[in-house]
Design a protein around this motif. Structure first.
Motif, PDB file in Angstrom:
ATOM      1  N   THR A 246     -15.776  -2.704  16.568  1.00  0.00           N
ATOM      2  CA  THR A 246     -16.502  -3.799  17.020  1.00  0.00           C
ATOM      3  C   THR A 246     -17.364  -3.286  17.990  1.00  0.00           C
ATOM      4  O   THR A 246     -16.710  -2.849  19.092  1.00  0.00           O
ATOM      5  CB  THR A 246     -15.571  -5.064  17.591  1.00  0.00           C
ATOM      6  N   ASP A 247     -18.325  -2.945  17.766  1.00  0.00           N
ATOM      7  CA  ASP A 247     -19.472  -2.530  18.772  1.00  0.00           C
ATOM      8  C   ASP A 247     -20.798  -3.100  19.058  1.00  0.00           C
ATOM      9  O   ASP A 247     -21.333  -3.778  18.133  1.00  0.00           O
ATOM     10  CB  ASP A 247     -19.634  -0.953  18.219  1.00  0.00           C
ATOM     11  N   LEU A 248     -21.388  -2.922  20.235  1.00  0.00           N
ATOM     12  CA  LEU A 248     -22.574  -3.330  20.385  1.00  0.00           C
ATOM     13  C   LEU A 248     -23.544  -2.171  20.752  1.00  0.00           C
ATOM     14  O   LEU A 248     -23.443  -1.324  21.779  1.00  0.00           O
ATOM     15  CB  LEU A 248     -22.695  -4.177  21.869  1.00  0.00           C
ATOM     16  N   VAL A 249     -24.355  -1.977  20.080  1.00  0.00           N
ATOM     17  CA  VAL A 249     -25.439  -0.609  20.160  1.00  0.00           C
ATOM     18  C   VAL A 249     -26.792  -1.143  20.204  1.00  0.00           C
ATOM     19  O   VAL A 249     -27.378  -1.905  19.661  1.00  0.00           O
ATOM     20  CB  VAL A 249     -25.000   0.112  18.757  1.00  0.00           C
ATOM     21  N   PHE A 250     -27.522  -0.680  21.236  1.00  0.00           N
ATOM     22  CA  PHE A 250     -28.913  -0.847  21.495  1.00  0.00           C
ATOM     23  C   PHE A 250     -29.543   0.285  20.588  1.00  0.00           C
ATOM     24  O   PHE A 250     -29.528   1.431  20.923  1.00  0.00           O
ATOM     25  CB  PHE A 250     -29.024  -0.851  23.013  1.00  0.00           C
ATOM     26  N   MET A 251     -30.620  -0.144  19.765  1.00  0.00           N
ATOM     27  CA  MET A 251     -31.459   0.676  18.678  1.00  0.00           C
ATOM     28  C   MET A 251     -32.883   0.690  19.189  1.00  0.00           C
ATOM     29  O   MET A 251     -33.399  -0.293  19.103  1.00  0.00           O
ATOM     30  CB  MET A 251     -31.209   0.286  17.516  1.00  0.00           C
TER      31      MET A 251
ATOM     32  N   CYS B  55     -27.730  -4.197  17.898  1.00  0.00           N
ATOM     33  CA  CYS B  55     -26.943  -4.297  16.891  1.00  0.00           C
ATOM     34  C   CYS B  55     -25.440  -4.523  17.068  1.00  0.00           C
ATOM     35  O   CYS B  55     -24.774  -3.979  18.095  1.00  0.00           O
ATOM     36  CB  CYS B  55     -27.055  -3.013  15.983  1.00  0.00           C
ATOM     37  N   LEU B  56     -24.994  -5.681  16.517  1.00  0.00           N
ATOM     38  CA  LEU B  56     -23.663  -5.986  16.360  1.00  0.00           C
ATOM     39  C   LEU B  56     -22.735  -5.421  15.177  1.00  0.00           C
ATOM     40  O   LEU B  56     -23.312  -5.843  14.259  1.00  0.00           O
ATOM     41  CB  LEU B  56     -23.505  -7.632  16.470  1.00  0.00           C
TER      42      LEU B  56
ATOM     43  N   ASP C 285     -17.607  -4.952  26.303  1.00  0.00           N
ATOM     44  CA  ASP C 285     -16.547  -4.553  25.486  1.00  0.00           C
ATOM     45  C   ASP C 285     -15.792  -5.908  25.189  1.00  0.00           C
ATOM     46  O   ASP C 285     -16.020  -7.103  25.557  1.00  0.00           O
ATOM     47  CB  ASP C 285     -15.256  -3.868  26.505  1.00  0.00           C
ATOM     48  N   PHE C 286     -14.818  -5.819  24.228  1.00  0.00           N
ATOM     49  CA  PHE C 286     -14.098  -6.636  23.544  1.00  0.00           C
ATOM     50  C   PHE C 286     -12.644  -6.307  23.691  1.00  0.00           C
ATOM     51  O   PHE C 286     -12.408  -5.143  23.727  1.00  0.00           O
ATOM     52  CB  PHE C 286     -14.503  -6.969  22.048  1.00  0.00           C
ATOM     53  N   SER C 287     -12.050  -7.580  23.556  1.00  0.00           N
ATOM     54  CA  SER C 287     -10.232  -7.135  23.368  1.00  0.00           C
ATOM     55  C   SER C 287      -9.798  -8.435  22.532  1.00  0.00           C
ATOM     56  O   SER C 287     -10.117  -9.611  22.725  1.00  0.00           O
ATOM     57  CB  SER C 287      -9.813  -7.075  24.746  1.00  0.00           C
TER      58      SER C 287
ATOM     59  N   GLY D   3     -21.103  -1.322  24.391  1.00  0.00           N
ATOM     60  CA  GLY D   3     -19.909  -2.041  24.466  1.00  0.00           C
ATOM     61  C   GLY D   3     -19.120  -1.910  23.322  1.00  0.00           C
ATOM     62  O   GLY D   3     -19.713  -1.584  22.025  1.00  0.00           O
ATOM     63  N   GLY D   4     -17.855  -2.050  23.445  1.00  0.00           N
ATOM     64  CA  GLY D   4     -16.943  -2.034  21.974  1.00  0.00           C
ATOM     65  C   GLY D   4     -15.521  -2.621  22.222  1.00  0.00           C
ATOM     66  O   GLY D   4     -15.207  -2.882  23.363  1.00  0.00           O
ATOM     67  N   THR D   5     -14.712  -2.529  21.328  1.00  0.00           N
ATOM     68  CA  THR D   5     -13.519  -2.915  21.552  1.00  0.00           C
ATOM     69  C   THR D   5     -12.640  -2.011  22.164  1.00  0.00           C
ATOM     70  O   THR D   5     -12.598  -0.992  22.082  1.00  0.00           O
ATOM     71  CB  THR D   5     -12.814  -3.413  20.041  1.00  0.00           C
ATOM     72  N   ARG D   6     -11.618  -2.466  23.026  1.00  0.00           N
ATOM     73  CA  ARG D   6     -10.690  -1.923  23.624  1.00  0.00           C
ATOM     74  C   ARG D   6      -9.316  -1.686  22.985  1.00  0.00           C
ATOM     75  O   ARG D   6      -8.530  -1.039  23.324  1.00  0.00           O
ATOM     76  CB  ARG D   6     -10.594  -2.222  25.393  1.00  0.00           C
TER      77      ARG D   6
END
Length: 328
Positions: A141-146, A133-134, A208-210, A156-159
């Motif tokens: 702003t997150d990446l989540v495994f479902m 899931c984005l 992660d993102f920035s 991962g997610g934004t810093r």
């Protein structure tokens, strides 16, 4: 099961009736965009007061559109967070009050989980697990495994800035109306590649993102006064989309995901949709635009699935009670 869902996490007052976690019988949203436009952003106190004005008419309209009264409702759901505290309190407490007064099951739902479940409101077969899931919105702003319903792992997610927040701030730098994100996307349609190249923060070794450095680079480009607004918008959008689509597609491949689920307001961006569809190695599911931005239908979709699993929320819980939805 017919769930009356209420959403008031920011500046949209929304109510919906969702059947069995998938079928929207109604979805009503009262936007406050025009109210906050003169301030260039959402004013929390103004938003919460407007929710008080909008809530009863919105709920009434949602029930009427579903051809139901409260007698036909089986459960009630409300957005628990994250969001603006004053705004959340209005909708969440109203949902609890209805549940208490009608002696109905009640469940509090995490706003971000709601965005993911907007993908269950799409006609056709349900998403397949495991899914990546984005979640990409104004605040997240997150990446989540479902792995399954209710089973998540945040990878991962934004810093710093969220992607949607960066869109809105750059829109303001470019002199575009509020909210900036949709106007940047429209301006980009009239732009194209030039000698300008804005940075991509790949954050190698992580998912992660920035976006703060990109935002600063856009500020310097604006101050140079050598580029058209449309070209700046095009390059900024390309930089954001490149990183979002690149990281999502790579992680989907590594994890062996069966679907990519896109969620949140930025999921309405056509350029992001195109690139995700092109790059991802598995089918990409994206809700229609009306379910990408804040709405109550997505809250009802989560509620339907959680209630079916026997979950309930105590009425004494408030918005400040820990709601660790992204759990393994």
């Amino acid at each position: 099961m017919k769930v009356l869902a209420i959403e008031s996490s920011c500046d949209e007052t929304a109510a919906a009736v969702i059947e069995d976690g998938r079928v929207p019988r109604s979805s009503v949203v009262a936007s406050q965009v025009d109210l906050h436009a003169k301030y260039g952003g959402v004013v929390p106190e103004v938003a919460s007061r407007q929710h008080l004005r909008n809530l009863v008419p919105v709920i009434t309209e949602a029930l009427a559109a579903a051809a139901l009264t409260l007698d036909g409702i089986d459960a009630v759901a409300g957005t628990k967070g994250p969001g603006l505290a004053g705004s959340l309190l209005v909708g969440y407490n109203a949902a609890k009050a209805i549940a208490f007064g009608r002696d109905l099951p009640f469940i509090g739902i995490n706003h971000l989980e709601g965005h993911i479940y907007a993908n269950w409101l799409v006609e056709g077969p349900e998403p397949q697990f495991p899914a990546l899931c984005l979640v990409v919105s104004g605040g997240h702003t997150d990446l989540v495994f479902m792995r399954s319903h209710g089973q998540y792992e945040r990878l991962g997610g934004t810093r710093d800035d969220a992607a949607g927040e960066a869109f809105d701030k750059v829109g303001r730098l470019l002199g575009l109306p509020f909210p900036g994100g949709p106007h940047v996307a429209r301006a980009a349609l009239e732009g194209g590649p030039t000698k300008l190249h804005l940075p991509r923060a790949w954050m190698h070794g992580t998912f992660d993102f920035s976006f703060s450095g990109l935002k600063t680079a856009a500020l310097h480009a604006v101050r140079e006064e050598q580029h058209r607004v449309e070209d700046l918008a095009w390059e900024f959008q390309e930089a954001v989309v490149d990183v979002l689509a690149g990281k999502t597609s790579r992680l989907a491949r590594e994890l062996g995901a069966r679907n990519v689920l896109v969620a949140g307001g930025v999921a309405a961006n056509l350029r992001l949709r195109e690139e995700l569809q092109r790059r991802c190695p598995v089918p990409v599911r994206i809700p229609p635009p009306k379910f990408c931005t804040d709405n109550a239908a997505m809250i009802g979709a989560v509620a339907g699935h959680r209630l079916a699993l026997g979950e309930r929320s105590p009425l004494e819980e408030d918005i400040f009670t820990t709601n660790n939805w992204a759990r393994v």
